[in-house]
Design an enzyme around this catalytic site. Structure first.
Site, PDB file in Angstrom:
ATOM      1  N   ARG A  34       0.837  -1.216   0.000  1.00 49.07           N
ATOM      2  CA  ARG A  34       0.000   0.000   0.000  1.00 49.07           C
ATOM      3  C   ARG A  34       0.871   1.264   0.000  1.00 49.07           C
ATOM      4  O   ARG A  34       0.586   2.257   0.627  1.00 49.07           O
ATOM      5  CB  ARG A  34      -0.962   0.012   1.196  1.00 49.07           C
ATOM      6  CG  ARG A  34      -1.812  -1.247   1.354  1.00 49.07           C
ATOM      7  CD  ARG A  34      -2.584  -1.598   0.083  1.00 49.07           C
ATOM      8  NE  ARG A  34      -3.447  -2.772   0.249  1.00 49.07           N
ATOM      9  CZ  ARG A  34      -3.243  -3.979  -0.314  1.00 49.07           C
ATOM     10  NH1 ARG A  34      -2.162  -4.188  -1.095  1.00 49.07           N
ATOM     11  NH2 ARG A  34      -4.078  -4.964  -0.123  1.00 49.07           N
ATOM     12  N   GLY A  80       2.498   9.234   7.380  1.00 50.78           N
ATOM     13  CA  GLY A  80       3.575   9.828   6.582  1.00 50.78           C
ATOM     14  C   GLY A  80       3.177  10.076   5.138  1.00 50.78           C
ATOM     15  O   GLY A  80       3.735  10.958   4.480  1.00 50.78           O
ATOM     16  N   GLU A 110       1.618  13.323   5.264  1.00 51.13           N
ATOM     17  CA  GLU A 110       2.674  14.338   5.429  1.00 51.13           C
ATOM     18  C   GLU A 110       3.372  14.628   4.088  1.00 51.13           C
ATOM     19  O   GLU A 110       3.716  15.771   3.794  1.00 51.13           O
ATOM     20  CB  GLU A 110       3.687  13.870   6.471  1.00 51.13           C
ATOM     21  CG  GLU A 110       3.070  13.715   7.858  1.00 51.13           C
ATOM     22  CD  GLU A 110       4.104  13.349   8.902  1.00 51.13           C
ATOM     23  OE1 GLU A 110       4.632  14.265   9.545  1.00 51.13           O
ATOM     24  OE2 GLU A 110       4.386  12.132   9.071  1.00 51.13           O
ATOM     25  N   GLU A 160      -1.242   7.713  14.229  1.00 53.56           N
ATOM     26  CA  GLU A 160      -0.032   7.658  15.061  1.00 53.56           C
ATOM     27  C   GLU A 160      -0.369   7.341  16.516  1.00 53.56           C
ATOM     28  O   GLU A 160       0.352   6.599  17.187  1.00 53.56           O
ATOM     29  CB  GLU A 160       0.737   8.989  14.967  1.00 53.56           C
ATOM     30  CG  GLU A 160       1.621   9.127  13.731  1.00 53.56           C
ATOM     31  CD  GLU A 160       0.876   9.537  12.463  1.00 53.56           C
ATOM     32  OE1 GLU A 160      -0.374   9.500  12.429  1.00 53.56           O
ATOM     33  OE2 GLU A 160       1.556   9.886  11.478  1.00 53.56           O
ATOM     34  N   GLY A 188       6.269  12.430  12.065  1.00 53.02           N
ATOM     35  CA  GLY A 188       7.714  12.675  11.979  1.00 53.02           C
ATOM     36  C   GLY A 188       8.140  13.253  10.644  1.00 53.02           C
ATOM     37  O   GLY A 188       9.323  13.422  10.390  1.00 53.02           O
TER      38      GLY A 188
HETATM   39  C1  LIG Z   1       7.812   8.146  14.599  1.00 51.09           C
HETATM   40  O1  LIG Z   1       8.602   8.689  13.656  1.00 51.09           O
HETATM   41  C2  LIG Z   1       8.090   8.885  12.411  1.00 51.09           C
HETATM   42  C3  LIG Z   1       6.897   8.683  11.982  1.00 51.09           C
HETATM   43  C4  LIG Z   1       6.491   8.912  10.687  1.00 51.09           C
HETATM   44  C5  LIG Z   1       5.160   8.590  10.199  1.00 51.09           C
HETATM   45  C6  LIG Z   1       4.294   7.826  10.882  1.00 51.09           C
HETATM   46  C7  LIG Z   1       3.140   7.175  10.224  1.00 51.09           C
HETATM   47  O2  LIG Z   1       2.970   7.131   9.015  1.00 51.09           O
HETATM   48  S1  LIG Z   1       2.007   6.399  11.278  1.00 51.09           S
HETATM   49  C8  LIG Z   1       0.876   5.604  10.206  1.00 51.09           C
HETATM   50  C9  LIG Z   1       1.345   4.251   9.752  1.00 51.09           C
HETATM   51  N1  LIG Z   1       0.368   3.608   8.915  1.00 51.09           N
HETATM   52  C10 LIG Z   1      -0.647   2.878   9.373  1.00 51.09           C
HETATM   53  O3  LIG Z   1      -0.826   2.703  10.547  1.00 51.09           O
HETATM   54  C11 LIG Z   1      -1.526   2.240   8.327  1.00 51.09           C
HETATM   55  C12 LIG Z   1      -1.395   0.743   8.385  1.00 51.09           C
HETATM   56  N2  LIG Z   1      -2.073   0.106   7.254  1.00 51.09           N
HETATM   57  C13 LIG Z   1      -3.413  -0.098   7.209  1.00 51.09           C
HETATM   58  O4  LIG Z   1      -4.161   0.318   8.069  1.00 51.09           O
HETATM   59  C14 LIG Z   1      -3.924  -0.890   6.047  1.00 51.09           C
HETATM   60  O5  LIG Z   1      -2.867  -1.650   5.520  1.00 51.09           O
HETATM   61  C15 LIG Z   1      -4.520  -0.025   4.917  1.00 51.09           C
HETATM   62  C16 LIG Z   1      -3.572   1.078   4.467  1.00 51.09           C
HETATM   63  C17 LIG Z   1      -5.837   0.602   5.396  1.00 51.09           C
HETATM   64  C18 LIG Z   1      -4.806  -0.881   3.655  1.00 51.09           C
HETATM   65  O6  LIG Z   1      -5.598  -2.000   4.015  1.00 51.09           O
HETATM   66  P1  LIG Z   1      -5.719  -3.218   2.997  1.00 51.09           P
HETATM   67  O7  LIG Z   1      -5.963  -2.690   1.637  1.00 51.09           O
HETATM   68  O8  LIG Z   1      -6.698  -4.166   3.569  1.00 51.09           O
HETATM   69  O9  LIG Z   1      -4.248  -3.859   2.949  1.00 51.09           O
HETATM   70  P2  LIG Z   1      -3.488  -4.758   4.056  1.00 51.09           P
HETATM   71  O10 LIG Z   1      -3.840  -6.183   3.813  1.00 51.09           O
HETATM   72  O11 LIG Z   1      -3.705  -4.215   5.412  1.00 51.09           O
HETATM   73  O12 LIG Z   1      -1.973  -4.473   3.675  1.00 51.09           O
HETATM   74  C19 LIG Z   1      -1.318  -5.109   2.589  1.00 51.09           C
HETATM   75  C20 LIG Z   1       0.108  -5.329   3.001  1.00 51.09           C
HETATM   76  O13 LIG Z   1       0.733  -4.063   3.211  1.00 51.09           O
HETATM   77  C21 LIG Z   1       1.280  -3.986   4.520  1.00 51.09           C
HETATM   78  N3  LIG Z   1       1.202  -2.621   5.004  1.00 51.09           N
HETATM   79  C22 LIG Z   1       0.199  -1.751   4.852  1.00 51.09           C
HETATM   80  N4  LIG Z   1       0.499  -0.598   5.429  1.00 51.09           N
HETATM   81  C23 LIG Z   1       1.723  -0.718   5.958  1.00 51.09           C
HETATM   82  C24 LIG Z   1       2.587   0.142   6.686  1.00 51.09           C
HETATM   83  N5  LIG Z   1       2.257   1.412   6.951  1.00 51.09           N
HETATM   84  N6  LIG Z   1       3.779  -0.339   7.080  1.00 51.09           N
HETATM   85  C25 LIG Z   1       4.168  -1.588   6.796  1.00 51.09           C
HETATM   86  N7  LIG Z   1       3.390  -2.446   6.088  1.00 51.09           N
HETATM   87  C26 LIG Z   1       2.197  -2.008   5.687  1.00 51.09           C
HETATM   88  C27 LIG Z   1       0.420  -4.951   5.333  1.00 51.09           C
HETATM   89  O14 LIG Z   1       1.081  -5.329   6.511  1.00 51.09           O
HETATM   90  C28 LIG Z   1       0.233  -6.064   4.338  1.00 51.09           C
HETATM   91  O15 LIG Z   1       1.426  -6.817   4.300  1.00 51.09           O
HETATM   92  P3  LIG Z   1       1.391  -8.412   4.153  1.00 51.09           P
HETATM   93  O16 LIG Z   1       2.826  -8.818   4.188  1.00 51.09           O
HETATM   94  O17 LIG Z   1       0.576  -8.897   5.313  1.00 51.09           O
HETATM   95  O18 LIG Z   1       0.729  -8.647   2.835  1.00 51.09           O
HETATM   96  C29 LIG Z   1       7.420   9.406   9.802  1.00 51.09           C
HETATM   97  C30 LIG Z   1       8.744   9.651  10.182  1.00 51.09           C
HETATM   98  C31 LIG Z   1       9.150   9.394  11.476  1.00 51.09           C
HETATM   99  O19 LIG Z   1      10.442   9.558  11.864  1.00 51.09           O
END
Ligand SMILES: COc1cc(/C=C/C(=O)SCCNC(=O)CCNC(=O)[C@H](O)C(C)(C)COP(=O)(O)OP(=O)(O)OC[C@H]2O[C@@H](n3cnc4c(N)ncnc43)[C@H](O)[C@@H]2OP(=O)(O)O)ccc1O
Length: 267
Positions: free
Chosen positions: A35, A118, A121, A141, A149
């Protein structure tokens, strides 16, 4: 914003899909299976892109491949990070997003699906945001136990206000595309599937402006808007003088007076 002096690792260009059509450069976040989560490789590649923009580029469009713009920080990279590494990391993001904000040409973000953390952001650092109805905006977050961040606490309140950002961060509230546009986050709300078409249409228009005017709008306007009125008015007069003395302004004005260029038309 960022100032930590660190040895910077290289970005991973395979995580971006870059294309140039005329004067418009498109940068596609290319991790749809995750994603478009933003790991160091993709963030650094974005930074490298903005430091080496081809000279003939006059506008940039950032978009996400697949159904989403970006799910934000790659959370798998956070697991092992201590406080010092966290500071360095955040300042690395700041440097990259500053390159977008202070780019010599306008940057448009084409938004659909997840525009989270992010990713939000990143979109904030662009100058124009175009959203389609599938776009949704969130800052989870608080739920992850972290803080923004990537400059979000500086840029987002200037777009939607501190109160709305607090609400998003404290309650996990997710704004729809309609809310995001009515609150001033996205300047354009377009039909489903049309964010890229609209972004490219805008980019082509922008690329046709005098580069000096675009540059003044990007560099001077935000400073003037935040300056005290006297300083702002002086800066405005100086910019106006510089712009109108440029030979490009003279030839564009002559073209209008000679009926050789388009009139302003209501849309
Ligand atoms: C602290 O210092 C910082 C911080 C920052 C910035 C911080 C942030 O960005 S906080 C926000 C982080 N993001 C999230 O919490 C979102 C997490 N993802 C979701 O909620 C969902 O994946 C979705 C985006 C709503 C999409 O859902 P869906 O279409 O059902 O897909 P999934 O099955 O959930 O995901 C597919 C696949 O992708 C992986 N994935 C999705 N998002 C992330 C992510 N953010 N990080 C890692 N991986 C992600 C998910 O795990 C799935 O992986 P598989 O291997 O299981 O297929 C900035 C700088 C600083 O210093």
């Amino acid at each position: 914003m960022g100032n930590a002096d660190t040895a910077t690792p290289a970005g991973d260009p395979s995580l971006l899909q870059i294309d140039q059509q005329g004067a418009v450069l498109t940068i596609g976040l290319n991790r749809p299976a995750k994603r478009n989560a933003l790991n160091d490789g993709i963030i650094l590649a974005i930074g490298e892109c903005f430091t080496s923009l081809p000279e003939d580029v006059r506008c940039v469009v950032i978009h996400g491949l697949g159904d989403n713009f970006s799910s934000g920080l790659d959370l798998s990279e956070l697991r092992e990070r201590d406080a010092t590494e966290g500071l360095v990391h955040s300042q690395m993001w700041h440097r990259v997003f500053d390159r977008i904000q202070y780019c010599r040409v306008p940057v448009i973000a084409a938004l659909k699906g997840a525009v989270i953390g992010g990713g939000l952001e990143l979109a904030c650092a662009a100058h124009i945001r175009v959203a389609e109805p599938s776009a949704y905006f969130a800052l989870p977050e608080g739920q992850r136990g972290i803080f923004v961040g990537g400059g979000g606490s500086v840029r987002l309140p200037r777009l939607i206000g501190v109160a709305r950002m607090m609400d998003m961060m404290l309650t996990g509230r997710v704004y729809s595309a309609t809310e995001g546009s009515s609150y001033g986050f996205a300047q354009y709300l377009v039909d489903a599937g049309a964010s890229m078409t609209k972004a490219l249409e805008l980019a082509t228009k922008i690329a046709g402006n005098a580069p000096l005017t675009n540059f003044a709008v990007l560099q001077a306007l935000p400073m003037i808007a935040e300056a005290n009125p006297q300083t702002g008015l002086l800066m405005e007069s100086l910019m106006a003088t510089v712009a109108q003395s440029d030979k490009e302004a003279k030839s564009r004005i002559r073209a209008f007076l000679d009926h050789k260029t388009a009139k302003v038309k209501p849309t």
